[in-house]
Design a protein around this motif. Structure first.
Motif, PDB file in Angstrom:
ATOM      1  N   LYS A  99      -3.041  22.391 -22.318  1.00  0.00           N
ATOM      2  CA  LYS A  99      -2.612  23.759 -22.592  1.00  0.00           C
ATOM      3  C   LYS A  99      -1.167  23.997 -22.181  1.00  0.00           C
ATOM      4  O   LYS A  99      -0.532  24.949 -22.659  1.00  0.00           O
ATOM      5  CB  LYS A  99      -3.530  24.748 -21.871  1.00  0.00           C
ATOM      6  N   VAL A 100      -0.656  23.171 -21.275  1.00  0.00           N
ATOM      7  CA  VAL A 100       0.770  23.251 -20.922  1.00  0.00           C
ATOM      8  C   VAL A 100       1.561  22.875 -22.165  1.00  0.00           C
ATOM      9  O   VAL A 100       1.333  21.814 -22.753  1.00  0.00           O
ATOM     10  CB  VAL A 100       1.085  22.313 -19.745  1.00  0.00           C
ATOM     11  N   PRO A 101       2.494  23.707 -22.617  1.00  0.00           N
ATOM     12  CA  PRO A 101       3.106  23.507 -23.941  1.00  0.00           C
ATOM     13  C   PRO A 101       4.171  22.421 -24.025  1.00  0.00           C
ATOM     14  O   PRO A 101       4.719  22.189 -25.105  1.00  0.00           O
ATOM     15  CB  PRO A 101       3.715  24.879 -24.249  1.00  0.00           C
ATOM     16  N   VAL A 102       4.454  21.749 -22.901  1.00  0.00           N
ATOM     17  CA  VAL A 102       5.449  20.671 -22.902  1.00  0.00           C
ATOM     18  C   VAL A 102       4.762  19.361 -22.522  1.00  0.00           C
ATOM     19  O   VAL A 102       3.662  19.362 -21.955  1.00  0.00           O
ATOM     20  CB  VAL A 102       6.615  20.974 -21.933  1.00  0.00           C
ATOM     21  N   PRO A 103       5.389  18.221 -22.806  1.00  0.00           N
ATOM     22  CA  PRO A 103       4.763  16.935 -22.489  1.00  0.00           C
ATOM     23  C   PRO A 103       4.513  16.754 -20.994  1.00  0.00           C
ATOM     24  O   PRO A 103       5.339  17.126 -20.153  1.00  0.00           O
ATOM     25  CB  PRO A 103       5.781  15.912 -23.001  1.00  0.00           C
ATOM     26  N   VAL A 104       3.363  16.175 -20.682  1.00  0.00           N
ATOM     27  CA  VAL A 104       2.972  15.863 -19.305  1.00  0.00           C
ATOM     28  C   VAL A 104       2.889  14.348 -19.191  1.00  0.00           C
ATOM     29  O   VAL A 104       2.166  13.693 -19.950  1.00  0.00           O
ATOM     30  CB  VAL A 104       1.616  16.497 -18.953  1.00  0.00           C
ATOM     31  N   ILE A 105       3.643  13.790 -18.241  1.00  0.00           N
ATOM     32  CA  ILE A 105       3.654  12.340 -18.036  1.00  0.00           C
ATOM     33  C   ILE A 105       2.975  12.045 -16.708  1.00  0.00           C
ATOM     34  O   ILE A 105       3.401  12.532 -15.652  1.00  0.00           O
ATOM     35  CB  ILE A 105       5.085  11.769 -18.037  1.00  0.00           C
ATOM     36  N   GLY A 106       1.902  11.272 -16.742  1.00  0.00           N
ATOM     37  CA  GLY A 106       1.182  10.903 -15.532  1.00  0.00           C
ATOM     38  C   GLY A 106       1.717   9.609 -14.946  1.00  0.00           C
ATOM     39  O   GLY A 106       1.917   8.635 -15.664  1.00  0.00           O
ATOM     40  N   VAL A 111      -5.647   3.693  -7.577  1.00  0.00           N
ATOM     41  CA  VAL A 111      -6.879   3.898  -8.314  1.00  0.00           C
ATOM     42  C   VAL A 111      -6.836   5.250  -9.028  1.00  0.00           C
ATOM     43  O   VAL A 111      -6.201   6.197  -8.564  1.00  0.00           O
ATOM     44  CB  VAL A 111      -8.131   3.846  -7.408  1.00  0.00           C
ATOM     45  N   ALA A 112      -7.518   5.306 -10.158  1.00  0.00           N
ATOM     46  CA  ALA A 112      -7.803   6.556 -10.865  1.00  0.00           C
ATOM     47  C   ALA A 112      -9.262   6.460 -11.274  1.00  0.00           C
ATOM     48  O   ALA A 112      -9.590   5.904 -12.323  1.00  0.00           O
ATOM     49  CB  ALA A 112      -6.886   6.743 -12.068  1.00  0.00           C
ATOM     50  N   PHE A 113     -10.133   6.955 -10.415  1.00  0.00           N
ATOM     51  CA  PHE A 113     -11.575   6.832 -10.615  1.00  0.00           C
ATOM     52  C   PHE A 113     -12.185   8.198 -10.945  1.00  0.00           C
ATOM     53  O   PHE A 113     -11.786   9.213 -10.373  1.00  0.00           O
ATOM     54  CB  PHE A 113     -12.260   6.302  -9.351  1.00  0.00           C
ATOM     55  N   GLY A 114     -13.169   8.198 -11.829  1.00  0.00           N
ATOM     56  CA  GLY A 114     -13.947   9.404 -12.077  1.00  0.00           C
ATOM     57  C   GLY A 114     -13.090  10.598 -12.416  1.00  0.00           C
ATOM     58  O   GLY A 114     -12.411  10.646 -13.444  1.00  0.00           O
ATOM     59  N   ALA A 115     -13.099  11.596 -11.521  1.00  0.00           N
ATOM     60  CA  ALA A 115     -12.304  12.803 -11.721  1.00  0.00           C
ATOM     61  C   ALA A 115     -10.828  12.467 -11.881  1.00  0.00           C
ATOM     62  O   ALA A 115     -10.115  13.087 -12.673  1.00  0.00           O
ATOM     63  CB  ALA A 115     -12.512  13.758 -10.551  1.00  0.00           C
ATOM     64  N   GLY A 116     -10.353  11.473 -11.130  1.00  0.00           N
ATOM     65  CA  GLY A 116      -8.944  11.085 -11.226  1.00  0.00           C
ATOM     66  C   GLY A 116      -8.605  10.455 -12.560  1.00  0.00           C
ATOM     67  O   GLY A 116      -7.517  10.677 -13.104  1.00  0.00           O
ATOM     68  N   PHE A 117      -9.531   9.675 -13.098  1.00  0.00           N
ATOM     69  CA  PHE A 117      -9.314   9.063 -14.406  1.00  0.00           C
ATOM     70  C   PHE A 117      -9.251  10.135 -15.487  1.00  0.00           C
ATOM     71  O   PHE A 117      -8.376  10.131 -16.347  1.00  0.00           O
ATOM     72  CB  PHE A 117     -10.427   8.068 -14.691  1.00  0.00           C
ATOM     73  N   GLN A 118     -10.188  11.104 -15.418  1.00  0.00           N
ATOM     74  CA  GLN A 118     -10.181  12.157 -16.431  1.00  0.00           C
ATOM     75  C   GLN A 118      -8.955  13.055 -16.292  1.00  0.00           C
ATOM     76  O   GLN A 118      -8.399  13.527 -17.289  1.00  0.00           O
ATOM     77  CB  GLN A 118     -11.492  12.945 -16.347  1.00  0.00           C
ATOM     78  N   LEU A 119      -8.501  13.293 -15.049  1.00  0.00           N
ATOM     79  CA  LEU A 119      -7.255  14.029 -14.845  1.00  0.00           C
ATOM     80  C   LEU A 119      -6.092  13.308 -15.526  1.00  0.00           C
ATOM     81  O   LEU A 119      -5.282  13.920 -16.219  1.00  0.00           O
ATOM     82  CB  LEU A 119      -6.980  14.184 -13.348  1.00  0.00           C
ATOM     83  N   ALA A 120      -6.007  11.999 -15.339  1.00  0.00           N
ATOM     84  CA  ALA A 120      -4.938  11.225 -15.970  1.00  0.00           C
ATOM     85  C   ALA A 120      -5.014  11.302 -17.487  1.00  0.00           C
ATOM     86  O   ALA A 120      -3.978  11.335 -18.173  1.00  0.00           O
ATOM     87  CB  ALA A 120      -4.998   9.772 -15.504  1.00  0.00           C
ATOM     88  N   LEU A 121      -6.231  11.346 -18.031  1.00  0.00           N
ATOM     89  CA  LEU A 121      -6.392  11.435 -19.481  1.00  0.00           C
ATOM     90  C   LEU A 121      -5.839  12.748 -20.031  1.00  0.00           C
ATOM     91  O   LEU A 121      -5.483  12.827 -21.206  1.00  0.00           O
ATOM     92  CB  LEU A 121      -7.867  11.312 -19.857  1.00  0.00           C
ATOM     93  N   GLY A 122      -5.762  13.770 -19.191  1.00  0.00           N
ATOM     94  CA  GLY A 122      -5.218  15.047 -19.636  1.00  0.00           C
ATOM     95  C   GLY A 122      -3.731  15.004 -19.900  1.00  0.00           C
ATOM     96  O   GLY A 122      -3.199  15.884 -20.597  1.00  0.00           O
ATOM     97  N   ALA A 123      -3.038  14.011 -19.345  1.00  0.00           N
ATOM     98  CA  ALA A 123      -1.603  13.876 -19.581  1.00  0.00           C
ATOM     99  C   ALA A 123      -1.337  13.362 -20.993  1.00  0.00           C
ATOM    100  O   ALA A 123      -2.170  12.680 -21.592  1.00  0.00           O
ATOM    101  CB  ALA A 123      -0.994  12.927 -18.549  1.00  0.00           C
ATOM    102  N   ASP A 124      -0.157  13.674 -21.509  1.00  0.00           N
ATOM    103  CA  ASP A 124       0.240  13.169 -22.823  1.00  0.00           C
ATOM    104  C   ASP A 124       0.514  11.665 -22.777  1.00  0.00           C
ATOM    105  O   ASP A 124       0.253  10.944 -23.749  1.00  0.00           O
ATOM    106  CB  ASP A 124       1.529  13.867 -23.296  1.00  0.00           C
TER     107      ASP A 124
END
Length: 261
Positions: A99-106, A111-124
């Motif tokens: 929903k943030v209208p500009v690019p998000v770079i993670g 580690v990016a496990f579970g909630a962290g992995f899905q958070l990373a997936l939210g980035a562009d």
């Protein structure tokens, strides 16, 4: 101490998970902090976002202690209400970044496990350090991924890849994630590389970048060919000949960097 910090430098917002002693594991306060950070940037005067985690890990997933409390009581009453539009709080942790209208770079390390992995997936875009471990960890706890993963994953990876990761909860390294479309790029310094990409984006036409993100989101939404073609034309008409584009043309002709208002 705040779970999440936001600092804006030269039109780039740096969002940092600041719970390194817990490998940035997500408890309810962290979830609220992440969502509040994303919401604060929706109308902000920024051109890109760098999303990172402090310390040796991007995010180790759901905090085990808070998970025990979260598992108690009536699950339907807790997770079914739509508290953030079409999401609940934990889904919004990942979805708010779309929903943030500009690019998000993670920038992802450790580690990016579970909630962290899905958070990373939210980035562009996801930049990962070599050897970073990624996992859909929910099955380890007898659960399914329920933080936006089933919206985001099918846009990135094949069905068999998603099924293997979901069914087994087996971690993979970032190199395999790159081959499967889950990681954009491997870099020894993921934060510095993410910052570099954000700086490149920040020099481009702000209105065109925002239009491009809207258009990509729409094209990935399952809209039909006619609708996507019409959206292309609509977004192009919205930037063509406007001040940002005219400044880009003038800067290119003069061999200088553009200066946007």
């Amino acid at each position: 101490m705040p779970r999440v910090t936001v600092e804006t430098i030269d039109k780039i917002a740096f969002v940092t998970l600041t719970r390194p002693e817990k490998m940035n594991a997500v408890d309810p306060e962290m979830a609220e902090g992440i969502v509040e950070a994303g919401q604060s940037l929706i109308d902000a005067d920024i051109r890109a976002v760098v999303l990172s985690g402090e310390g040796k890990a991007f995010c180790a997933g759901l905090d085990v202690m808070s998970f025990a409390k979260h598992a108690a009581g009536d699950p339907e009453a807790r997770i079914m209400p739509r508290t953030h539009g079409n999401t609940n709080l934990f889904q919004e942790v990942a979805m708010v970044w779309r929903k943030v209208p500009v690019p998000v770079i993670g920038a992802v390390q450790g580690v990016a496990f579970g909630a962290g992995f899905q958070l990373a997936l939210g980035a562009d875009i996801r930049i990962a350090a070599p050897g970073t471990k990624l996992a859909i960890m929910e099955m380890k706890w007898g659960l399914i991924p329920d933080m936006g993963g089933m919206v985001l994953l099918p846009k990135l990876a094949r069905s068999d890849v998603i099924r293997r990761l979901t069914y087994t909860a087996e971690p993979i390294e970032a190199e395999q994630g790159e081959a499967w479309g889950l990681v954009t790029e491997i870099n020894e310094q993921p934060f510095e590389r993410a910052k570099e990409i954000a700086q490149q984006i920040a020099k481009k036409s702000p209105s065109a970048i925002r239009a491009a993100k809207r258009l990509i989101e729409f094209a990935e939404s399952g809209a039909g060919e006619d609708e996507v073609l019409l959206a292309e034309s609509r977004e192009q008409a919205g930037v063509m000949g406007k001040p940002d584009q005219m400044e880009v043309i003038a800067a290119n002709m003069a061999g200088r960097d553009p200066e946007f208002k």
